[in-house]
Design a protein around this motif. Structure first.
Motif, mmCIF file in Angstrom:
data_model
loop_
_atom_site.group_PDB
_atom_site.id
_atom_site.type_symbol
_atom_site.label_atom_id
_atom_site.label_comp_id
_atom_site.label_asym_id
_atom_site.label_seq_id
_atom_site.Cartn_x
_atom_site.Cartn_y
_atom_site.Cartn_z
ATOM 1 N N CYS A 92 65.628 37.697 71.194
ATOM 2 C CA CYS A 92 64.837 36.903 72.138
ATOM 3 C C CYS A 92 63.631 36.291 71.428
ATOM 4 O O CYS A 92 63.291 35.123 71.653
ATOM 5 C CB CYS A 92 64.360 37.770 73.299
ATOM 6 S SG CYS A 92 65.665 38.309 74.430
ATOM 7 N N PHE A 93 62.984 37.084 70.579
ATOM 8 C CA PHE A 93 61.827 36.602 69.829
ATOM 9 C C PHE A 93 62.223 35.428 68.941
ATOM 10 O O PHE A 93 61.537 34.399 68.899
ATOM 11 C CB PHE A 93 61.258 37.737 68.970
ATOM 12 C CG PHE A 93 59.948 37.400 68.291
ATOM 13 C CD1 PHE A 93 58.757 37.873 68.803
ATOM 14 C CD2 PHE A 93 59.911 36.620 67.139
ATOM 15 C CE1 PHE A 93 57.541 37.563 68.189
ATOM 16 C CE2 PHE A 93 58.713 36.304 66.516
ATOM 17 C CZ PHE A 93 57.524 36.784 67.047
ATOM 18 N N THR A 94 63.327 35.568 68.239
ATOM 19 C CA THR A 94 63.781 34.518 67.318
ATOM 20 C C THR A 94 64.086 33.222 68.068
ATOM 21 O O THR A 94 63.733 32.126 67.605
ATOM 22 C CB THR A 94 65.021 34.988 66.543
ATOM 23 O OG1 THR A 94 64.700 36.189 65.825
ATOM 24 C CG2 THR A 94 65.485 33.931 65.563
ATOM 25 N N ASP A 129 67.298 45.312 68.963
ATOM 26 C CA ASP A 129 68.092 44.138 68.576
ATOM 27 C C ASP A 129 67.985 43.021 69.609
ATOM 28 O O ASP A 129 67.894 41.835 69.254
ATOM 29 C CB ASP A 129 69.559 44.524 68.379
ATOM 30 C CG ASP A 129 69.786 45.392 67.155
ATOM 31 O OD1 ASP A 129 68.911 45.389 66.266
ATOM 32 O OD2 ASP A 129 70.815 46.081 67.096
ATOM 33 N N TYR A 130 67.952 43.402 70.893
ATOM 34 C CA TYR A 130 67.901 42.397 71.945
ATOM 35 C C TYR A 130 66.580 41.630 71.922
ATOM 36 O O TYR A 130 66.569 40.389 71.935
ATOM 37 C CB TYR A 130 68.093 43.058 73.311
ATOM 38 C CG TYR A 130 67.910 42.103 74.477
ATOM 39 C CD1 TYR A 130 68.889 41.150 74.766
ATOM 40 C CD2 TYR A 130 66.765 42.141 75.260
ATOM 41 C CE1 TYR A 130 68.724 40.263 75.827
ATOM 42 C CE2 TYR A 130 66.589 41.261 76.318
ATOM 43 C CZ TYR A 130 67.566 40.317 76.591
ATOM 44 O OH TYR A 130 67.398 39.438 77.637
ATOM 45 N N ASP A 140 59.888 48.113 69.501
ATOM 46 C CA ASP A 140 60.201 49.339 70.244
ATOM 47 C C ASP A 140 59.277 49.525 71.438
ATOM 48 O O ASP A 140 59.652 50.145 72.440
ATOM 49 C CB ASP A 140 60.099 50.550 69.314
ATOM 50 C CG ASP A 140 61.195 50.570 68.247
ATOM 51 O OD1 ASP A 140 62.210 49.879 68.444
ATOM 52 O OD2 ASP A 140 61.013 51.263 67.234
ATOM 53 N N GLN A 141 58.053 49.002 71.344
ATOM 54 C CA GLN A 141 57.083 49.138 72.436
ATOM 55 C C GLN A 141 57.337 48.154 73.578
ATOM 56 O O GLN A 141 56.687 48.235 74.626
ATOM 57 C CB GLN A 141 55.664 48.925 71.889
ATOM 58 C CG GLN A 141 55.191 50.007 70.939
ATOM 59 C CD GLN A 141 53.976 49.582 70.121
ATOM 60 O OE1 GLN A 141 53.354 48.550 70.391
ATOM 61 N NE2 GLN A 141 53.635 50.368 69.107
ATOM 62 N N SER A 142 58.269 47.229 73.382
ATOM 63 C CA SER A 142 58.498 46.172 74.373
ATOM 64 C C SER A 142 59.225 46.657 75.622
ATOM 65 O O SER A 142 59.186 45.997 76.660
ATOM 66 C CB SER A 142 59.303 45.029 73.739
ATOM 67 O OG SER A 142 60.640 45.442 73.483
ATOM 68 N N SER A 169 62.212 34.959 63.034
ATOM 69 C CA SER A 169 62.250 36.392 63.315
ATOM 70 C C SER A 169 60.833 36.960 63.339
ATOM 71 O O SER A 169 59.900 36.344 62.810
ATOM 72 C CB SER A 169 63.072 37.114 62.246
ATOM 73 O OG SER A 169 62.372 37.108 61.010
ATOM 74 N N PRO A 170 60.633 38.144 63.925
ATOM 75 C CA PRO A 170 59.306 38.765 63.914
ATOM 76 C C PRO A 170 58.771 38.987 62.505
ATOM 77 O O PRO A 170 57.577 38.797 62.256
ATOM 78 C CB PRO A 170 59.531 40.096 64.645
ATOM 79 C CG PRO A 170 60.712 39.849 65.527
ATOM 80 C CD PRO A 170 61.588 38.922 64.745
#
Length: 250
Positions: free
Chosen positions: A173-175, A168-169, A161-163, A181-182
């Motif tokens: 992107c992280f994955t 979800d987006y 949320d801080q990004s 996953s995070p």
């Protein structure tokens, strides 16, 4: 290729200003401070990698002490910067792995050492390239996870949320960027840290305390998670370390 490799003594407060007639790439393995140069001073912390061009005066300063691995060589065919350049290691700490391999093999085969140092330079070049905004956001999330793995209430959703992107987006992107996953990244970070802590502190503090150091409040859950990742329980892992030492002596 002539190569010089050195490890600064842990806790060094100040390394005098000096120059080299070759390139130097430094990986900071601990501490924080700044690199004094003849231009802008550069901040460093754990995981900072700084490439210094030949004949550039420089020296590291830290209030509480630092340690770094320095690799000096003729990288002029690869590096084309006119002043020192700093980057941060990636989330998987691949730069640290390369730096440690280079230091470990400093007295080994010259061919192997040359290959490792070139790989380190290429690693620097690749990670010095401009990154997309989403990549920067992903790396920042990974950094926050690594810095807070020891806290039981760490919630990766807060970091998403801080990004500045939708949850979800940026999770997708992280994955794609990190290969997991995070949530999985946090779990793997905790187990990897636990494995290291067992190797270092296994005989001085309890396994229960180590589990708490890694953010677990339930030892049974920690043991199951550790076993799933490593193929053995924390106790069995500690025991096999002892066996390895005995085997080495024999």
């Amino acid at each position: 290729m002539k190569i010089s490799i050195s490890l600064t003594e842990e806790g060094t407060i100040k390394y005098p200003i000096h120059t080299h007639n070759h390139w130097e790439i430094m990986y900071y393995t601990s501490g924080e401070g700044y690199l004094l140069t003849n231009g802008e001073n550069i901040d460093f912390t754990f995981g900072t990698i700084i490439a210094v061009p030949p004949n550039t005066p420089h020296g590291s300063v830290s209030q509480n002490g630092f340690c770094n691995i320095s690799i000096g060589a003729d990288f002029s065919h690869l590096l084309h910067y006119n002043s020192p350049v700093a980057i941060n290691d990636n989330a998987h700490l691949e730069g640290k792995t390369l730096a440690n391999l280079i230091y470990k093999n400093r007295f080994g085969s010259q061919n192997l050492l040359s290959a490792l140092t070139e790989a380190f330079a290429y690693f620097f070049i690749e990670n010095a390239k401009p990154k997309s905004h989403t990549t920067v956001a992903v790396l920042e999330i990974a950094k926050k996870i690594q810095q807070s793995f020891h806290l039981p209430d760490t919630n990766v959703t807060d970091f998403l949320d801080q990004s500045g992107y939708s949850r979800d987006y940026i999770r997708d992107c992280f994955t794609k960027e990190m290969g997991c996953s995070p949530v999985t990244f946090l779990a793997e970070t905790r187990i990897e840290k636990a494995r290291k802590f067992i190797e270092i502190y296994g005989h001085s503090i309890s396994l229960g305390s180590i589990s708490e150091m890694c953010g677990y409040t339930d030892y049974i859950y920690f043991s199951k998670s550790f076993s799933k990742k490593t193929g053995m329980s924390p106790a069995a892992y500690l025991k096999q370390l002892d066996y390895s030492k005995v085997s080495a002596i024999l």
